[in-house]
Scaffold this motif. Structure first.
Motif, PDB file in Angstrom:
ATOM      1  N   GLU A  32       0.835  -1.137   0.131  1.00 45.51           N
ATOM      2  CA  GLU A  32      -0.060   0.281   0.000  1.00 45.51           C
ATOM      3  C   GLU A  32       0.844   1.249  -0.077  1.00 45.51           C
ATOM      4  OE1 GLU A  32      -2.690  -0.362   3.177  1.00 45.51           O
ATOM      5  OE2 GLU A  32      -3.802  -1.898   2.512  1.00 45.51           O
ATOM      6  N   ALA A  33       1.924   1.210   0.843  1.00 39.96           N
ATOM      7  CA  ALA A  33       2.784   2.467   0.935  1.00 39.96           C
ATOM      8  C   ALA A  33       3.628   2.726  -0.445  1.00 39.96           C
ATOM      9  CB  ALA A  33       3.816   2.072   2.186  1.00 39.96           C
ATOM     10  N   LEU A  34       3.909   1.573  -1.221  1.00 41.57           N
ATOM     11  CA  LEU A  34       4.431   1.670  -2.437  1.00 41.57           C
ATOM     12  C   LEU A  34       3.421   2.035  -3.590  1.00 41.57           C
ATOM     13  CD1 LEU A  34       7.017  -1.236  -2.242  1.00 41.57           C
ATOM     14  CD2 LEU A  34       7.500   1.294  -1.900  1.00 41.57           C
ATOM     15  N   GLY A  35       2.182   1.753  -3.261  1.00 38.43           N
ATOM     16  CA  GLY A  35       1.126   2.240  -4.268  1.00 38.43           C
ATOM     17  C   GLY A  35       1.143   1.115  -5.388  1.00 38.43           C
ATOM     18  N   VAL A  36       1.360  -0.305  -5.121  1.00 36.74           N
ATOM     19  CA  VAL A  36       1.559  -1.124  -6.070  1.00 36.74           C
ATOM     20  C   VAL A  36       0.206  -2.349  -6.070  1.00 36.74           C
ATOM     21  CG1 VAL A  36       4.075  -1.285  -6.283  1.00 36.74           C
ATOM     22  CG2 VAL A  36       3.074  -2.944  -4.861  1.00 36.74           C
ATOM     23  N   GLY A  37      -0.536  -1.871  -5.366  1.00 37.21           N
ATOM     24  CA  GLY A  37      -1.823  -2.631  -5.218  1.00 37.21           C
ATOM     25  C   GLY A  37      -1.466  -3.981  -4.792  1.00 37.21           C
ATOM     26  N   ASP A  38      -2.095  -4.891  -5.431  1.00 35.44           N
ATOM     27  CA  ASP A  38      -2.106  -6.459  -5.285  1.00 35.44           C
ATOM     28  C   ASP A  38      -1.247  -7.101  -6.044  1.00 35.44           C
ATOM     29  OD1 ASP A  38      -4.065  -6.589  -3.465  1.00 35.44           O
ATOM     30  OD2 ASP A  38      -5.895  -6.617  -4.902  1.00 35.44           O
ATOM     31  N   ILE A  39      -0.124  -6.319  -6.675  1.00 37.80           N
ATOM     32  CA  ILE A  39       0.867  -6.757  -7.554  1.00 37.80           C
ATOM     33  C   ILE A  39       2.163  -7.502  -6.503  1.00 37.80           C
ATOM     34  CG2 ILE A  39       2.894  -6.299  -8.920  1.00 37.80           C
ATOM     35  CD1 ILE A  39       1.304  -3.965 -10.178  1.00 37.80           C
ATOM     36  N   GLU A  40       2.253  -8.905  -6.847  1.00 40.02           N
ATOM     37  CA  GLU A  40       3.333  -9.393  -5.766  1.00 40.02           C
ATOM     38  C   GLU A  40       4.613  -9.372  -6.112  1.00 40.02           C
ATOM     39  OE1 GLU A  40       4.097 -14.328  -4.621  1.00 40.02           O
ATOM     40  OE2 GLU A  40       2.013 -13.570  -4.668  1.00 40.02           O
ATOM     41  N   PHE A  41       5.492  -9.027  -5.255  1.00 41.20           N
ATOM     42  CA  PHE A  41       6.962  -8.923  -5.500  1.00 41.20           C
ATOM     43  C   PHE A  41       7.610 -10.154  -5.785  1.00 41.20           C
ATOM     44  CE2 PHE A  41      11.418  -8.948  -4.143  1.00 41.20           C
ATOM     45  CZ  PHE A  41      11.875  -8.137  -5.111  1.00 41.20           C
ATOM     46  N   VAL A  42       8.503 -10.417  -6.827  1.00 47.86           N
ATOM     47  CA  VAL A  42       9.204 -11.667  -6.823  1.00 47.86           C
ATOM     48  C   VAL A  42      10.576 -11.341  -7.071  1.00 47.86           C
ATOM     49  CG1 VAL A  42       7.231 -13.276  -7.509  1.00 47.86           C
ATOM     50  CG2 VAL A  42       8.590 -11.779  -9.243  1.00 47.86           C
ATOM     51  N   SER A  43      11.607 -11.917  -6.665  1.00 44.64           N
ATOM     52  CA  SER A  43      13.009 -11.514  -6.687  1.00 44.64           C
ATOM     53  C   SER A  43      13.347 -11.577  -8.137  1.00 44.64           C
ATOM     54  CB  SER A  43      13.989 -12.566  -6.016  1.00 44.64           C
ATOM     55  OG  SER A  43      13.501 -12.574  -4.626  1.00 44.64           O
ATOM     56  N   CYS A  44      12.885 -12.123  -8.959  1.00 47.16           N
ATOM     57  CA  CYS A  44      13.591 -12.443 -10.417  1.00 47.16           C
ATOM     58  C   CYS A  44      12.231 -12.367 -11.379  1.00 47.16           C
ATOM     59  CB  CYS A  44      14.450 -13.562 -10.537  1.00 47.16           C
ATOM     60  SG  CYS A  44      15.638 -13.374 -11.801  1.00 47.16           S
ATOM     61  N   SER A  45      11.583 -11.201 -11.359  1.00 45.23           N
ATOM     62  CA  SER A  45      10.539 -11.345 -12.286  1.00 45.23           C
ATOM     63  C   SER A  45      10.654 -11.420 -13.811  1.00 45.23           C
ATOM     64  CB  SER A  45       9.733 -10.026 -12.286  1.00 45.23           C
ATOM     65  OG  SER A  45       8.652  -9.840 -13.058  1.00 45.23           O
ATOM     66  N   THR A  46      10.163 -12.421 -14.470  1.00 42.30           N
ATOM     67  CA  THR A  46      10.551 -12.623 -15.884  1.00 42.30           C
ATOM     68  C   THR A  46       9.784 -11.629 -16.626  1.00 42.30           C
ATOM     69  OG1 THR A  46       8.512 -14.311 -16.130  1.00 42.30           O
ATOM     70  CG2 THR A  46      10.640 -15.196 -15.786  1.00 42.30           C
ATOM     71  N   GLU A  47       8.580 -10.853 -16.175  1.00 45.02           N
ATOM     72  CA  GLU A  47       8.000  -9.814 -16.944  1.00 45.02           C
ATOM     73  C   GLU A  47       8.976  -8.648 -17.111  1.00 45.02           C
ATOM     74  OE1 GLU A  47       4.146  -6.943 -16.478  1.00 45.02           O
ATOM     75  OE2 GLU A  47       4.277  -8.919 -15.390  1.00 45.02           O
ATOM     76  N   VAL A  48       9.741  -8.316 -15.767  1.00 44.29           N
ATOM     77  CA  VAL A  48      10.884  -7.259 -15.652  1.00 44.29           C
ATOM     78  C   VAL A  48      11.929  -7.445 -16.572  1.00 44.29           C
ATOM     79  CG1 VAL A  48      11.953  -5.859 -14.198  1.00 44.29           C
ATOM     80  CG2 VAL A  48       9.719  -6.372 -13.469  1.00 44.29           C
ATOM     81  N   TYR A  49      12.512  -8.682 -16.231  1.00 41.90           N
ATOM     82  CA  TYR A  49      13.556  -9.326 -16.980  1.00 41.90           C
ATOM     83  C   TYR A  49      13.160  -9.071 -18.618  1.00 41.90           C
ATOM     84  CZ  TYR A  49      17.018 -12.185 -18.859  1.00 41.90           C
ATOM     85  OH  TYR A  49      18.289 -12.837 -19.655  1.00 41.90           O
ATOM     86  N   ASP A  50      11.952  -9.385 -19.146  1.00 44.70           N
ATOM     87  CA  ASP A  50      11.943  -9.316 -20.677  1.00 44.70           C
ATOM     88  C   ASP A  50      11.806  -7.981 -20.947  1.00 44.70           C
ATOM     89  OD1 ASP A  50      11.865 -11.925 -20.808  1.00 44.70           O
ATOM     90  OD2 ASP A  50       9.710 -12.488 -20.563  1.00 44.70           O
ATOM     91  N   SER A  51      11.358  -7.097 -20.090  1.00 38.14           N
ATOM     92  CA  SER A  51      10.978  -5.782 -20.352  1.00 38.14           C
ATOM     93  C   SER A  51      12.361  -5.075 -20.470  1.00 38.14           C
ATOM     94  CB  SER A  51      10.232  -4.931 -19.405  1.00 38.14           C
ATOM     95  OG  SER A  51       8.855  -5.525 -19.468  1.00 38.14           O
ATOM     96  N   MET A  52      13.485  -5.568 -19.949  1.00 39.37           N
ATOM     97  CA  MET A  52      14.776  -4.794 -19.686  1.00 39.37           C
ATOM     98  C   MET A  52      15.808  -5.306 -20.591  1.00 39.37           C
ATOM     99  SD  MET A  52      14.928  -3.883 -15.700  1.00 39.37           S
ATOM    100  CE  MET A  52      16.083  -2.693 -15.724  1.00 39.37           C
ATOM    101  N   THR A  53      15.499  -6.445 -21.544  1.00 37.90           N
ATOM    102  CA  THR A  53      16.585  -6.918 -22.146  1.00 37.90           C
ATOM    103  C   THR A  53      16.992  -5.916 -23.388  1.00 37.90           C
ATOM    104  OG1 THR A  53      14.964  -7.948 -23.464  1.00 37.90           O
ATOM    105  CG2 THR A  53      15.712  -9.184 -21.899  1.00 37.90           C
ATOM    106  N   SER A  54      16.151  -4.859 -23.692  1.00 39.73           N
ATOM    107  CA  SER A  54      16.808  -4.204 -24.913  1.00 39.73           C
ATOM    108  C   SER A  54      17.842  -3.171 -24.232  1.00 39.73           C
ATOM    109  CB  SER A  54      15.706  -2.876 -25.242  1.00 39.73           C
ATOM    110  OG  SER A  54      15.177  -2.275 -24.077  1.00 39.73           O
ATOM    111  N   ASP A  55      18.004  -3.109 -22.683  1.00 38.77           N
ATOM    112  CA  ASP A  55      18.792  -2.199 -22.083  1.00 38.77           C
ATOM    113  C   ASP A  55      20.246  -3.174 -21.840  1.00 38.77           C
ATOM    114  OD1 ASP A  55      17.451  -0.036 -22.015  1.00 38.77           O
ATOM    115  OD2 ASP A  55      16.909  -0.612 -19.997  1.00 38.77           O
ATOM    116  N   TRP A  56      20.295  -4.330 -22.193  1.00 40.55           N
ATOM    117  CA  TRP A  56      21.561  -5.171 -21.969  1.00 40.55           C
ATOM    118  C   TRP A  56      22.761  -4.876 -22.855  1.00 40.55           C
ATOM    119  CZ3 TRP A  56      22.150 -10.485 -19.723  1.00 40.55           C
ATOM    120  CH2 TRP A  56      21.137 -10.812 -18.808  1.00 40.55           C
ATOM    121  N   MET A  57      23.761  -4.779 -22.272  1.00 40.93           N
ATOM    122  CA  MET A  57      25.051  -4.560 -22.956  1.00 40.93           C
ATOM    123  C   MET A  57      25.114  -3.037 -23.806  1.00 40.93           C
ATOM    124  SD  MET A  57      26.414  -7.075 -22.048  1.00 40.93           S
ATOM    125  CE  MET A  57      27.950  -7.562 -22.679  1.00 40.93           C
TER     126      MET A  57
END
Length: 173
Positions: A32-57
């Motif tokens: 609630e403090a972070l304003g993320v609603g019901d989104i669950e935190f995971v240490s290594c999110s494939t969704e975040v990983y996939d979204s950031m692959t264009s930033d690699w190297m």
């Protein structure tokens, strides 16, 4: 030996235990403090990983000078036992980066970064650029050196990252 901390054997899929972080970040009050609603935190999110692959190297040494020229403060840090993002390689590209303050940055003294009267790292700063090698830390500096990490971040956010003793050291960054 593992790539994230050459002193340790890799245990688990990420070589670090993130269970306490996951538990904390998934508490309802924290979400609630972070304003993320019901989104669950995971240490290594494939969704975040996939979204950031264009930033690699990407060669960030070409974009960072523009930030420095504009007065944006930049802090680069690395744990001394991290192999995959090693401090020496980071130090080399920071020192080689072309910007108007490069000559003065290269000539600046390396000073101890002190936490609780003990050396927690080595720091070099000039103008808006600071580079720190964090002692006794691997890839996950905040997990390996939480007190030093917190002081480093708080000092940097206040524009005073160079809270260190005034004498320079012989070990260059």
């Amino acid at each position: 030996m593992q790539y994230y901390d050459i002193r340790k054997k890799c245990e688990g899929s990420l070589c670090y235990d993130f269970s306490a972080v996951e538990t904390f970040l998934n508490e309802k009050s924290v979400r609630e403090a972070l304003g993320v609603g019901d989104i669950e935190f995971v240490s290594c999110s494939t969704e975040v990983y996939d979204s950031m692959t264009s930033d690699w190297m990407k060669n960030l040494a070409v974009g960072i000078p523009a930030l420095l020229q504009g007065g944006t403060r930049v802090l680069i840090y690395a744990g001394e036992y991290d192999l995959i993002c090693n401090w020496l390689g980071n130090s080399k590209w920071v020192h080689a980066m072309q910007w108007s303050g490069r000559k003065n940055f290269v000539a600046a003294s390396t000073v101890p970064f002190v936490v609780d009267r003990a050396e927690a790292g080595l720091l070099k700063s000039h103008g808006p650029l600071s580079f720190m090698k964090v002692r006794n830390a691997g890839h996950m500096v905040p997990m390996d050196q939480p007190k030093a990490s917190l002081q480093m971040l708080q000092s940097w956010m206040k524009g005073r990252v160079s809270i260190a003793v005034s004498k320079s050291v012989t070990s260059p960054l």
